[in-house]
Design a protein around this motif. Structure first.
Motif, PDB file in Angstrom:
ATOM      1  N   THR A  36       0.870  -1.184   0.000  1.00 25.45           N
ATOM      2  CA  THR A  36       0.000   0.000   0.000  1.00 25.45           C
ATOM      3  C   THR A  36       0.902   1.227   0.000  1.00 25.45           C
ATOM      4  OG1 THR A  36      -1.756  -1.155   1.182  1.00 25.45           O
ATOM      5  CG2 THR A  36      -1.779   1.242   1.302  1.00 25.45           C
ATOM      6  N   HIS A  37       0.887   1.985  -1.089  1.00 24.82           N
ATOM      7  CA  HIS A  37       1.807   3.117  -1.224  1.00 24.82           C
ATOM      8  C   HIS A  37       1.156   4.427  -0.762  1.00 24.82           C
ATOM      9  CE1 HIS A  37       4.031   0.745  -4.592  1.00 24.82           C
ATOM     10  NE2 HIS A  37       4.349   0.326  -3.378  1.00 24.82           N
ATOM     11  N   ILE A  38       2.002   5.361  -0.390  1.00 23.37           N
ATOM     12  CA  ILE A  38       1.521   6.697  -0.009  1.00 23.37           C
ATOM     13  C   ILE A  38       2.179   7.699  -0.950  1.00 23.37           C
ATOM     14  CG2 ILE A  38       1.456   8.445   1.805  1.00 23.37           C
ATOM     15  CD1 ILE A  38       1.507   6.134   3.837  1.00 23.37           C
ATOM     16  N   GLY A  39       1.340   8.308  -1.786  1.00 18.99           N
ATOM     17  CA  GLY A  39       1.891   9.228  -2.779  1.00 18.99           C
ATOM     18  C   GLY A  39       1.583  10.675  -2.517  1.00 18.99           C
ATOM     19  N   CYS A  40       0.639  10.956  -1.599  1.00 17.66           N
ATOM     20  CA  CYS A  40       0.276  12.366  -1.443  1.00 17.66           C
ATOM     21  C   CYS A  40      -0.161  12.740  -0.020  1.00 17.66           C
ATOM     22  CB  CYS A  40      -0.835  12.727  -2.425  1.00 17.66           C
ATOM     23  SG  CYS A  40      -2.411  11.920  -2.083  1.00 17.66           S
ATOM     24  N   ASP A  41      -0.820  11.827   0.692  1.00 14.63           N
ATOM     25  CA  ASP A  41      -1.344  12.143   2.029  1.00 14.63           C
ATOM     26  C   ASP A  41      -2.524  13.109   1.988  1.00 14.63           C
ATOM     27  OD1 ASP A  41      -0.290  10.629   4.013  1.00 14.63           O
ATOM     28  OD2 ASP A  41       1.291  12.029   4.577  1.00 14.63           O
ATOM     29  N   THR A  42      -3.043  13.407   0.804  1.00 13.11           N
ATOM     30  CA  THR A  42      -4.133  14.381   0.725  1.00 13.11           C
ATOM     31  C   THR A  42      -5.320  13.830  -0.063  1.00 13.11           C
ATOM     32  OG1 THR A  42      -3.051  15.335  -1.203  1.00 13.11           O
ATOM     33  CG2 THR A  42      -2.682  16.433   0.912  1.00 13.11           C
ATOM     34  N   SER A  43      -5.458  12.508  -0.133  1.00 13.79           N
ATOM     35  CA  SER A  43      -6.596  11.864  -0.810  1.00 13.79           C
ATOM     36  C   SER A  43      -6.657  12.161  -2.293  1.00 13.79           C
ATOM     37  CB  SER A  43      -7.928  12.289  -0.188  1.00 13.79           C
ATOM     38  OG  SER A  43      -7.881  12.150   1.181  1.00 13.79           O
ATOM     39  N   SER A  44      -5.527  12.504  -2.906  1.00 16.90           N
ATOM     40  CA  SER A  44      -5.557  12.914  -4.316  1.00 16.90           C
ATOM     41  C   SER A  44      -5.101  11.852  -5.297  1.00 16.90           C
ATOM     42  CB  SER A  44      -4.662  14.142  -4.529  1.00 16.90           C
ATOM     43  OG  SER A  44      -5.073  15.183  -3.719  1.00 16.90           O
ATOM     44  N   CYS A  45      -4.154  10.991  -4.913  1.00 13.85           N
ATOM     45  CA  CYS A  45      -3.476  10.177  -5.931  1.00 13.85           C
ATOM     46  C   CYS A  45      -4.004   8.748  -6.052  1.00 13.85           C
ATOM     47  CB  CYS A  45      -1.977  10.149  -5.658  1.00 13.85           C
ATOM     48  SG  CYS A  45      -1.494   9.085  -4.269  1.00 13.85           S
ATOM     49  N   GLY A  46      -4.600   8.205  -5.009  1.00 12.95           N
ATOM     50  CA  GLY A  46      -5.171   6.855  -5.072  1.00 12.95           C
ATOM     51  C   GLY A  46      -4.191   5.722  -4.866  1.00 12.95           C
ATOM     52  N   SER A  47      -2.916   6.021  -4.689  1.00 10.92           N
ATOM     53  CA  SER A  47      -1.936   4.928  -4.580  1.00 10.92           C
ATOM     54  C   SER A  47      -2.087   4.134  -3.281  1.00 10.92           C
ATOM     55  CB  SER A  47      -0.510   5.465  -4.706  1.00 10.92           C
ATOM     56  OG  SER A  47      -0.251   6.399  -3.708  1.00 10.92           O
ATOM     57  N   CYS A  48      -2.832   4.674  -2.322  1.00 14.23           N
ATOM     58  CA  CYS A  48      -3.020   4.004  -1.029  1.00 14.23           C
ATOM     59  C   CYS A  48      -4.315   3.181  -0.972  1.00 14.23           C
ATOM     60  CB  CYS A  48      -3.066   5.055   0.074  1.00 14.23           C
ATOM     61  SG  CYS A  48      -4.490   6.152  -0.137  1.00 14.23           S
ATOM     62  N   THR A  49      -4.952   2.959  -2.129  1.00 19.34           N
ATOM     63  CA  THR A  49      -6.281   2.325  -2.133  1.00 19.34           C
ATOM     64  C   THR A  49      -6.225   0.872  -1.652  1.00 19.34           C
ATOM     65  OG1 THR A  49      -6.900   3.737  -3.979  1.00 19.34           O
ATOM     66  CG2 THR A  49      -8.306   1.818  -3.570  1.00 19.34           C
ATOM     67  N   VAL A  57     -11.269   1.987  -0.873  1.00 13.50           N
ATOM     68  CA  VAL A  57     -11.176   3.272  -0.172  1.00 13.50           C
ATOM     69  C   VAL A  57      -9.711   3.711  -0.130  1.00 13.50           C
ATOM     70  CG1 VAL A  57     -13.192   2.910   1.330  1.00 13.50           C
ATOM     71  CG2 VAL A  57     -10.949   2.167   2.109  1.00 13.50           C
ATOM     72  N   LYS A  58      -9.519   5.022  -0.020  1.00 10.93           N
ATOM     73  CA  LYS A  58      -8.164   5.563   0.081  1.00 10.93           C
ATOM     74  C   LYS A  58      -7.753   5.521   1.555  1.00 10.93           C
ATOM     75  CE  LYS A  58      -8.591   8.379  -4.037  1.00 10.93           C
ATOM     76  NZ  LYS A  58      -8.677   9.725  -4.637  1.00 10.93           N
ATOM     77  N   SER A  59      -6.776   4.686   1.845  1.00  4.94           N
ATOM     78  CA  SER A  59      -6.457   4.438   3.254  1.00  4.94           C
ATOM     79  C   SER A  59      -5.748   5.614   3.913  1.00  4.94           C
ATOM     80  CB  SER A  59      -5.631   3.154   3.408  1.00  4.94           C
ATOM     81  OG  SER A  59      -4.409   3.245   2.720  1.00  4.94           O
ATOM     82  N   CYS A  60      -5.358   6.629   3.123  1.00  2.00           N
ATOM     83  CA  CYS A  60      -4.784   7.837   3.744  1.00  2.00           C
ATOM     84  C   CYS A  60      -5.875   8.793   4.203  1.00  2.00           C
ATOM     85  CB  CYS A  60      -3.840   8.550   2.783  1.00  2.00           C
ATOM     86  SG  CYS A  60      -4.702   9.485   1.504  1.00  2.00           S
ATOM     87  N   SER A  61      -7.114   8.471   3.829  1.00  2.22           N
ATOM     88  CA  SER A  61      -8.208   9.370   4.216  1.00  2.22           C
ATOM     89  C   SER A  61      -9.036   8.769   5.352  1.00  2.22           C
ATOM     90  CB  SER A  61      -9.105   9.656   3.002  1.00  2.22           C
ATOM     91  OG  SER A  61      -9.760   8.482   2.601  1.00  2.22           O
TER      92      SER A  61
HETATM   93  S1  FES Z   1      -1.700   8.588  -0.584  1.00  2.00           S
HETATM   94 FE1  FES Z   1      -2.551   9.689  -2.269  1.00  2.00          FE
HETATM   95  S2  FES Z   1      -4.683   9.281  -2.089  1.00  2.00           S
HETATM   96 FE2  FES Z   1      -3.833   8.302  -0.399  1.00  2.00          FE
END
Ligand code: FES
Ligand code: FES
Length: 160
Positions: A36-49, A57-61
């Motif tokens: 599970t990757h973290i690309g933004c921390d702002t719910s924008s990129c989807g890499s944490c889905t 779901v976006k697990s950073c949100s």
């Molecule tokens: S890390 Fe980018 S949407 Fe979750």
């Protein structure tokens, strides 16, 4: 600290977490599920889905405490008995990844998309993936990979 219990990829885990801990950080740092990757921390990129109770779901949100009592699937739990999920196989067959950073999020989103709509049009796929960014911009092959998976899943259903 708050005690949470979650079932992740079929295994039950109980941990004390800080109320502010994001689910993405819990999965990566406490369970070592770094797929599970973290690309933004702002719910924008989807890499944490990931999937929470079957939904992408976006697990950073989401806070880890919000996942208490839930069933989570990460990319590490998608293959069964050593067999790639058809969406994983589609990305392999159709060269749906370049650097791979977005890939786990794309795959987890695509699995949910195909669960809800087993016969998507190209437009359905593009809309379904719109919350996921690929910095390598390989969208064409990503869409082809999901189309490949949809066909493979239909054949699986016909065989059953
Ligand atoms: S890390 Fe980018 S949407 Fe979750
Ligand atoms: S394959 Fe590199 S970000 Fe998508």
């Amino acid at each position: 600290m708050t005690q949470i219990t979650v079932k992740v990829n079929g295994k039950v885990h109980s941990h004390e977490v800080e109320p502010r801990t994001l689910l993405a950080h819990y999965l990566r740092e406490q369970l070592s599920l770094t797929g599970t990757h973290i690309g933004c921390d702002t719910s924008s990129c989807g890499s944490c889905t990931i999937h929470m109770d079957g939904m992408a779901v976006k697990s950073c949100s989401i806070l880890a405490v919000q996942a208490d009592g839930c069933e989570i699937t990460t990319i590490e739990g998608l293959a069964t008995d050593g067999q790639l999920h058809p969406v994983q196989a589609g990305f392999k067959e159709c060269h749906g990844l370049q650097c791979g950073f977005c890939t786990t999020g794309m795959i987890m989103t695509a699995v949910d998309l195909l669960n809800q709509n087993p016969d998507p049009t190209e437009s359905d796929i593009r809309h379904g993936l719109e919350g996921n960014f690929c910095r390598c911009t390989g969208y064409h092959n990503i869409v082809r990979s999901v189309q490949w998976a949809a066909e493979a899943m239909k054949k699986e259903i016909m065989v059953e």
